[in-house]
Scaffold this motif. Sequence first.
Motif, PDB file in Angstrom:
ATOM      1  N   GLU A 155      -1.935   5.010  -8.791  1.00  0.00           N
ATOM      2  CA  GLU A 155      -3.063   5.677  -8.147  1.00  0.00           C
ATOM      3  C   GLU A 155      -3.446   4.908  -6.877  1.00  0.00           C
ATOM      4  OE1 GLU A 155      -6.225   6.442 -10.939  1.00  0.00           O
ATOM      5  OE2 GLU A 155      -7.522   6.964  -9.235  1.00  0.00           O
ATOM      6  N   ARG A 192      -1.331  -1.397  -9.417  1.00  0.00           N
ATOM      7  CA  ARG A 192      -1.517  -1.004  -8.016  1.00  0.00           C
ATOM      8  C   ARG A 192      -2.053  -2.156  -7.151  1.00  0.00           C
ATOM      9  NH1 ARG A 192      -6.945   2.774  -7.650  1.00  0.00           N
ATOM     10  NH2 ARG A 192      -8.390   1.187  -8.413  1.00  0.00           N
ATOM     11  N   VAL A 246       1.893  -2.806  -4.202  1.00  0.00           N
ATOM     12  CA  VAL A 246       1.972  -2.290  -2.826  1.00  0.00           C
ATOM     13  C   VAL A 246       2.284  -3.409  -1.827  1.00  0.00           C
ATOM     14  CG1 VAL A 246       0.350  -0.438  -3.381  1.00  0.00           C
ATOM     15  CG2 VAL A 246      -0.527  -2.539  -2.350  1.00  0.00           C
ATOM     16  N   LEU A 247       2.147  -4.667  -2.268  1.00  0.00           N
ATOM     17  CA  LEU A 247       2.112  -5.777  -1.307  1.00  0.00           C
ATOM     18  C   LEU A 247       3.473  -6.400  -0.986  1.00  0.00           C
ATOM     19  CD1 LEU A 247      -0.956  -7.711  -2.804  1.00  0.00           C
ATOM     20  CD2 LEU A 247      -0.953  -6.168  -0.838  1.00  0.00           C
ATOM     21  N   LEU A 266      -2.796 -17.356  -8.446  1.00  0.00           N
ATOM     22  CA  LEU A 266      -1.592 -16.599  -8.047  1.00  0.00           C
ATOM     23  C   LEU A 266      -0.410 -17.225  -8.765  1.00  0.00           C
ATOM     24  CD1 LEU A 266      -0.010 -14.601  -6.339  1.00  0.00           C
ATOM     25  CD2 LEU A 266      -0.287 -16.100  -4.373  1.00  0.00           C
ATOM     26  N   GLY A 281      -6.527 -11.260  -5.899  1.00  0.00           N
ATOM     27  CA  GLY A 281      -6.304 -10.960  -4.484  1.00  0.00           C
ATOM     28  C   GLY A 281      -7.421 -11.412  -3.552  1.00  0.00           C
ATOM     29  N   ARG A 340      -4.842  -8.001   7.707  1.00  0.00           N
ATOM     30  CA  ARG A 340      -6.241  -8.468   7.867  1.00  0.00           C
ATOM     31  C   ARG A 340      -6.307  -9.997   7.829  1.00  0.00           C
ATOM     32  NH1 ARG A 340      -8.180  -5.990   3.019  1.00  0.00           N
ATOM     33  NH2 ARG A 340     -10.134  -7.107   3.290  1.00  0.00           N
TER      34      ARG A 340
HETATM   35  C1  LIG Z   1      -4.865  -7.552  -2.510  1.00  0.00           C
HETATM   36  C2  LIG Z   1      -5.761  -7.135  -1.368  1.00  0.00           C
HETATM   37  C3  LIG Z   1      -4.986  -6.260  -0.394  1.00  0.00           C
HETATM   38  C4  LIG Z   1      -6.920  -6.313  -1.910  1.00  0.00           C
HETATM   39  O1  LIG Z   1      -7.796  -5.963  -0.864  1.00  0.00           O
HETATM   40  P1  LIG Z   1      -9.367  -6.143  -1.064  1.00  0.00           P
HETATM   41  O2  LIG Z   1      -9.994  -5.582   0.137  1.00  0.00           O
HETATM   42  O3  LIG Z   1      -9.579  -7.606  -1.355  1.00  0.00           O
HETATM   43  O4  LIG Z   1      -9.639  -5.212  -2.292  1.00  0.00           O
HETATM   44  P2  LIG Z   1     -10.295  -5.601  -3.704  1.00  0.00           P
HETATM   45  O5  LIG Z   1      -9.373  -6.479  -4.473  1.00  0.00           O
HETATM   46  O6  LIG Z   1     -11.680  -6.090  -3.423  1.00  0.00           O
HETATM   47  O7  LIG Z   1     -10.333  -4.193  -4.379  1.00  0.00           O
HETATM   48  C5  LIG Z   1     -11.144  -3.169  -3.882  1.00  0.00           C
HETATM   49  C6  LIG Z   1     -10.939  -1.947  -4.739  1.00  0.00           C
HETATM   50  O8  LIG Z   1      -9.656  -1.364  -4.432  1.00  0.00           O
HETATM   51  C7  LIG Z   1      -8.955  -1.119  -5.647  1.00  0.00           C
HETATM   52  N1  LIG Z   1      -7.530  -1.228  -5.395  1.00  0.00           N
HETATM   53  C8  LIG Z   1      -6.746  -2.322  -5.547  1.00  0.00           C
HETATM   54  N2  LIG Z   1      -5.489  -2.014  -5.196  1.00  0.00           N
HETATM   55  C9  LIG Z   1      -5.493  -0.718  -4.817  1.00  0.00           C
HETATM   56  C10 LIG Z   1      -4.505   0.168  -4.351  1.00  0.00           C
HETATM   57  N3  LIG Z   1      -3.219  -0.212  -4.183  1.00  0.00           N
HETATM   58  N4  LIG Z   1      -4.866   1.434  -4.046  1.00  0.00           N
HETATM   59  C11 LIG Z   1      -6.124   1.842  -4.183  1.00  0.00           C
HETATM   60  N5  LIG Z   1      -7.112   1.061  -4.649  1.00  0.00           N
HETATM   61  C12 LIG Z   1      -6.791  -0.198  -4.947  1.00  0.00           C
HETATM   62  C13 LIG Z   1      -9.476  -2.147  -6.605  1.00  0.00           C
HETATM   63  O9  LIG Z   1      -9.261  -1.704  -7.923  1.00  0.00           O
HETATM   64  C14 LIG Z   1     -10.943  -2.218  -6.263  1.00  0.00           C
HETATM   65  O10 LIG Z   1     -11.590  -1.137  -6.872  1.00  0.00           O
HETATM   66  P3  LIG Z   1     -13.053  -1.335  -7.499  1.00  0.00           P
HETATM   67  O11 LIG Z   1     -13.920  -1.756  -6.344  1.00  0.00           O
HETATM   68  O12 LIG Z   1     -13.357   0.009  -8.054  1.00  0.00           O
HETATM   69  O13 LIG Z   1     -12.895  -2.425  -8.519  1.00  0.00           O
HETATM   70  C15 LIG Z   1      -6.307  -8.384  -0.624  1.00  0.00           C
HETATM   71  O14 LIG Z   1      -7.252  -9.043  -1.426  1.00  0.00           O
HETATM   72  C16 LIG Z   1      -5.239  -9.372  -0.242  1.00  0.00           C
HETATM   73  O15 LIG Z   1      -4.400  -9.095   0.592  1.00  0.00           O
HETATM   74  N6  LIG Z   1      -5.276 -10.573  -0.825  1.00  0.00           N
HETATM   75  C17 LIG Z   1      -4.377 -11.634  -0.492  1.00  0.00           C
HETATM   76  C18 LIG Z   1      -3.023 -11.320  -1.027  1.00  0.00           C
HETATM   77  C19 LIG Z   1      -2.040 -12.320  -0.629  1.00  0.00           C
HETATM   78  O16 LIG Z   1      -2.028 -12.721   0.492  1.00  0.00           O
HETATM   79  N7  LIG Z   1      -1.196 -12.730  -1.539  1.00  0.00           N
HETATM   80  C20 LIG Z   1      -0.130 -13.584  -1.309  1.00  0.00           C
HETATM   81  C21 LIG Z   1      -0.552 -14.861  -0.721  1.00  0.00           C
HETATM   82  S1  LIG Z   1       0.855 -15.571  -0.098  1.00  0.00           S
END
Ligand SMILES: CC(C)(COP(=O)(O)OP(=O)(O)OC[C@H]1O[C@@H](n2cnc3c(N)ncnc32)[C@H](O)[C@@H]1OP(=O)(O)O)[C@@H](O)C(=O)NCCC(=O)NCCS
Length: 330
Positions: free
Chosen positions: A27, A151, A155-156, A190, A217, A257
């Motif tokens: 989703e 999800r 996606v990442l 992580l 995240g 971002r």
């Molecule tokens: C993972 C990441 C993209 C999430 O973005 P964010 O803005 O922090 O989003 P949040 O985790 O606060 O989630 C926000 C909402 O989106 C939802 N969500 C998460 N993944 C989703 C997806 N693929 N599609 C739609 N909704 C999603 C969450 O469930 C959450 O919903 P809720 O508010 O109802 O609980 C971001 O935190 C990130 O990039 N983190 C670092 C990751 C990284 O760099 N990792 C490797 C390091 S080397």
Amino acid sequence: MKAKIIGTGSYLPKKILSNLDLERMVETSDEWIVSRTGMKERRIADDNEYPSTMGVEACKLAMMDAKVTPEEIDFIIVATLTPDYIFPSTACLIQESLGLKSAAAIDIQAACTGYLYALSIAKSFIESGVYNNILIVASEKLSSIVDYEDRSTCVLFGDGASAAVVSKNGPGLSVESVCLGADGEQAELLMLPGGGSRNPATQKTVNEKLHYIKMAGNEVFKHAVRRMEAASKQCLDQVQIKEEEVSWLVPHQANKRIIEAIAKRFTHLPSDKIFITVDRYGNTSASSIGIALDELMKTNTVKEGENLLLTAFGSGFTWGASLLKFTRNA
Ligand SMILES: CC(C)(COP(=O)(O)OP(=O)(O)OC[C@H]1O[C@@H](n2cnc3c(N)ncnc32)[C@H](O)[C@@H]1OP(=O)(O)O)[C@@H](O)C(=O)NCCC(=O)NCCS
């Protein structure tokens, strides 16, 4: 004498996993993924492609670029968190495939900072006179440890490999400095909990999905920005180069971002001097800055004397930065 990167290469699998494909799996939406991460698609290795085989392709290109033969390679260092096997090392598999008969071989694990850790080790061996030519490789098949029902992580990540020849002699990118850091206190934010000796594979670990990436995240995001900014500034201080003397920023490609937040702290860098691949490849962990560096060098836009700043952050936590200077005449 400074160690130099005299050739680079990279390899991306052909198969593309787009945001629209992901919409059919979990989703999510293209709009959410693009606005939160800047990613549009990522590459996924075939069943018969592994970090070793992808690494071999990247190495062939790097050796061709550097004009060195397999006999001239003294040491191969592979950074990966998705090795083909726990042992033997992926470095040994690549060493055999490429016929690097006189090369020692080792894997290192510093997650997404692996390329910089490998570069730092190579720099030390070259500058201390132990070796003349070292292959550093970063290769990841992250699709093998991603839960495609989660999800928040699926996606990442994407798959791919990068390589560089680090040498004593020759024109290229002089490695002026590499700064590294780590903080094991944050290890659990992580991680991959299963498959190591603490949680060896059992039916229970499989049922509990412990063999997939687990990530907080939001927390990781904040640490990533802070650590990459600090490492970059420490690295510039070490070589006494001012921010405005940096011509290119090649950051770890975890999230657009995160890159924008770091860029904001470098007020003199125009956005077209920040090299971005995250839209096309997602986060390829250790490989990411190596792929970006290779693509940047192949654009032929880096000019004599320009400074490149690399920075990365990953699980552990680990982080680092490196300052490279382009010199055609060496
Ligand atoms: C993972 C990441 C993209 C999430 O973005 P964010 O803005 O922090 O989003 P949040 O985790 O606060 O989630 C926000 C909402 O989106 C939802 N969500 C998460 N993944 C989703 C997806 N693929 N599609 C739609 N909704 C999603 C969450 O469930 C959450 O919903 P809720 O508010 O109802 O609980 C971001 O935190 C990130 O990039 N983190 C670092 C990751 C990284 O760099 N990792 C490797 C390091 S080397």
